[in-house]
Motif scaffolding. Structure first.
Motif, PDB file in Angstrom:
ATOM      1  N   ILE A  24      77.491  22.605  35.622  1.00 31.43           N
ATOM      2  CA  ILE A  24      77.601  23.567  34.588  1.00 31.43           C
ATOM      3  C   ILE A  24      76.400  24.478  34.669  1.00 31.43           C
ATOM      4  N   LYS A  25      75.185  24.105  34.992  1.00 35.73           N
ATOM      5  CA  LYS A  25      74.125  25.165  35.154  1.00 35.73           C
ATOM      6  C   LYS A  25      73.402  25.050  36.454  1.00 35.73           C
ATOM      7  N   ASN A  26      74.186  25.766  37.464  1.00 38.36           N
ATOM      8  CA  ASN A  26      73.667  25.279  38.820  1.00 38.36           C
ATOM      9  C   ASN A  26      72.566  26.547  39.363  1.00 38.36           C
ATOM     10  N   GLU A  27      72.158  27.371  38.489  1.00 36.84           N
ATOM     11  CA  GLU A  27      71.289  28.400  38.931  1.00 36.84           C
ATOM     12  C   GLU A  27      70.172  28.643  37.784  1.00 36.84           C
ATOM     13  N   LEU A  28      69.339  28.806  38.014  1.00 33.68           N
ATOM     14  CA  LEU A  28      68.080  29.115  37.111  1.00 33.68           C
ATOM     15  C   LEU A  28      67.397  30.408  37.263  1.00 33.68           C
ATOM     16  N   SER A  29      67.320  31.321  36.238  1.00 33.00           N
ATOM     17  CA  SER A  29      66.808  32.662  36.252  1.00 33.00           C
ATOM     18  C   SER A  29      66.064  32.742  35.105  1.00 33.00           C
ATOM     19  N   TYR A  30      64.687  33.615  35.511  1.00 32.77           N
ATOM     20  CA  TYR A  30      63.653  33.587  34.570  1.00 32.77           C
ATOM     21  C   TYR A  30      62.990  34.970  34.809  1.00 32.77           C
ATOM     22  N   ASN A  31      62.289  35.483  33.664  1.00 29.57           N
ATOM     23  CA  ASN A  31      61.493  36.640  34.124  1.00 29.57           C
ATOM     24  C   ASN A  31      60.109  36.464  33.241  1.00 29.57           C
ATOM     25  N   CYS A  32      58.966  36.997  33.978  1.00 34.22           N
ATOM     26  CA  CYS A  32      57.781  36.694  33.341  1.00 34.22           C
ATOM     27  C   CYS A  32      57.004  38.202  33.429  1.00 34.22           C
ATOM     28  N   GLU A  33      55.947  38.276  32.718  1.00 40.94           N
ATOM     29  CA  GLU A  33      55.015  39.421  32.748  1.00 40.94           C
ATOM     30  C   GLU A  33      53.763  39.225  31.983  1.00 40.94           C
ATOM     31  N   ILE A  34      52.909  40.056  32.687  1.00 44.61           N
ATOM     32  CA  ILE A  34      51.511  39.991  32.048  1.00 44.61           C
ATOM     33  C   ILE A  34      50.620  41.350  32.388  1.00 44.61           C
ATOM     34  N   MET A  35      49.816  41.863  31.357  1.00 42.62           N
ATOM     35  CA  MET A  35      48.923  42.933  31.362  1.00 42.62           C
ATOM     36  C   MET A  35      47.626  42.612  31.917  1.00 42.62           C
ATOM     37  N   VAL A  36      47.051  43.324  32.908  1.00 45.46           N
ATOM     38  CA  VAL A  36      45.978  43.190  33.722  1.00 45.46           C
ATOM     39  C   VAL A  36      45.147  44.577  33.647  1.00 45.46           C
ATOM     40  N   ASP A  37      43.811  44.210  32.989  1.00 46.46           N
ATOM     41  CA  ASP A  37      42.913  45.226  32.769  1.00 46.46           C
ATOM     42  C   ASP A  37      42.120  45.635  34.055  1.00 46.46           C
ATOM     43  N   ARG A  38      43.161  46.254  34.892  1.00 45.58           N
ATOM     44  CA  ARG A  38      42.395  46.538  36.289  1.00 45.58           C
ATOM     45  C   ARG A  38      43.400  47.682  36.828  1.00 45.58           C
ATOM     46  N   SER A  39      43.094  48.529  37.664  1.00 41.15           N
ATOM     47  CA  SER A  39      43.807  49.415  38.344  1.00 41.15           C
ATOM     48  C   SER A  39      45.097  48.910  39.140  1.00 41.15           C
ATOM     49  N   MET A 120      54.713  45.682  40.115  1.00 40.71           N
ATOM     50  CA  MET A 120      53.555  46.299  39.572  1.00 40.71           C
ATOM     51  C   MET A 120      53.811  47.710  39.150  1.00 40.71           C
ATOM     52  N   LYS A 121      53.077  47.925  37.721  1.00 36.41           N
ATOM     53  CA  LYS A 121      53.460  49.312  37.271  1.00 36.41           C
ATOM     54  C   LYS A 121      52.151  49.866  36.524  1.00 36.41           C
ATOM     55  N   SER A 122      51.616  50.783  36.758  1.00 34.55           N
ATOM     56  CA  SER A 122      50.456  51.309  36.135  1.00 34.55           C
ATOM     57  C   SER A 122      50.911  51.807  34.911  1.00 34.55           C
ATOM     58  N   ILE A 123      49.942  51.446  33.854  1.00 32.19           N
ATOM     59  CA  ILE A 123      50.263  51.753  32.258  1.00 32.19           C
ATOM     60  C   ILE A 123      48.889  52.010  31.693  1.00 32.19           C
ATOM     61  N   ASN A 124      48.416  53.354  31.696  1.00 36.27           N
ATOM     62  CA  ASN A 124      47.261  53.921  30.846  1.00 36.27           C
ATOM     63  C   ASN A 124      45.948  52.933  31.726  1.00 36.27           C
ATOM     64  N   GLY A 125      45.909  52.980  33.015  1.00 33.03           N
ATOM     65  CA  GLY A 125      44.825  52.574  33.670  1.00 33.03           C
ATOM     66  C   GLY A 125      44.835  50.938  33.785  1.00 33.03           C
ATOM     67  N   LYS A 126      45.726  50.300  33.151  1.00 30.07           N
ATOM     68  CA  LYS A 126      46.052  48.670  33.178  1.00 30.07           C
ATOM     69  C   LYS A 126      47.443  48.631  34.051  1.00 30.07           C
ATOM     70  N   THR A 127      47.511  47.406  34.477  1.00 30.26           N
ATOM     71  CA  THR A 127      48.656  46.964  35.406  1.00 30.26           C
ATOM     72  C   THR A 127      49.407  45.902  34.868  1.00 30.26           C
ATOM     73  N   LYS A 128      50.841  46.309  34.759  1.00 29.94           N
ATOM     74  CA  LYS A 128      51.826  45.385  34.022  1.00 29.94           C
ATOM     75  C   LYS A 128      52.271  44.923  35.667  1.00 29.94           C
ATOM     76  N   ILE A 129      52.296  43.530  35.396  1.00 27.03           N
ATOM     77  CA  ILE A 129      52.873  42.664  36.453  1.00 27.03           C
ATOM     78  C   ILE A 129      54.018  41.806  35.987  1.00 27.03           C
ATOM     79  N   SER A 130      55.300  42.060  36.544  1.00 32.46           N
ATOM     80  CA  SER A 130      56.358  41.525  36.139  1.00 32.46           C
ATOM     81  C   SER A 130      57.188  40.603  37.288  1.00 32.46           C
TER      82      SER A 130
END
Length: 180
Positions: A24-39, A120-130
């Motif tokens: 029934i559920k033969n595939e697992l998909s997920y997303n995660c993200e975090i903000m890092v206080d670095r360039s 990775m994406k820069s947002i106001n001097g921080k980095t969003k990692i997804s």
């Protein structure tokens, strides 16, 4: 004898239910993200630094390059981990890489195949990692086990990202002279 029949019947139903879960559920998909206080540049450099991988990837031991140029599209590596004293090898193939932006990989093992993308994406001097991950079990038992333990696999990715954040924010190595 009567109880044995009932016990075996219940056990058979549980096994069949477990295996049907994988159908029934033969595939697992997920997303995660975090903000890092670095360039973005420093975050990218730390995430790609093989010498720091053991700091953020649970059980990481080493990488052995199989073919291609490390860090480029088409590069194939065997990545070694230990889990509860057992060594596990995962074959990694880089399918796309845009320095300071994203890397996509496929991971294959006896248990499952995984498509993985780190962005990775820069947002106001921080980095969003997804991260975005899709796993497919190799075989009926693996598919069923993935369906049942999906949350723990996602939890491990969230732990890895949390450890990556800590590794980046505690980094003292100067990557400013490194060109990507």
């Amino acid at each position: 004898m009567k109880y044995l029949k009932y016990t075996l019947g219940v056990l058979a139903i549980l096994v069949i239910g477990f295996l049907l879960t994988g159908l029934i559920k033969n595939e697992l998909s997920y997303n995660c993200e975090i903000m890092v206080d670095r360039s973005l540049t420093e975050s990218w450099a730390v995430s790609q630094d093989e010498g720091k991988m053991a700091d953020w990837l649970d059980g990481f031991q080493k990488i052995e390059y199989v073919s291609g140029s490390p860090g480029t599209v088409g590069a194939v590596s065997d990545v070694y981990f230990t889990n509860d004293g057992q060594e596990m090898t995962i074959r990694e193939t880089i399918t796309e890489i845009v320095p300071n932006q994203s890397v996509s990989m496929t991971f294959t093992s006896d248990f499952m195949d995984m498509d993985y993308k780190l962005t990775m994406k820069s947002i106001n001097g921080k980095t969003k990692i997804s991260t975005s991950t899709t796993c497919i079990g190799n075989g009926m038992f693996s598919k069923s086990l993935l369906a049942v333990m999906g949350n723990s696999i996602k939890d491990q990715e969230e732990t890895n990202l949390s450890n990556l954040k800590k590794t980046i924010e505690e980094n003292s190595k100067n990557y400013s002279l490194i060109e990507n």
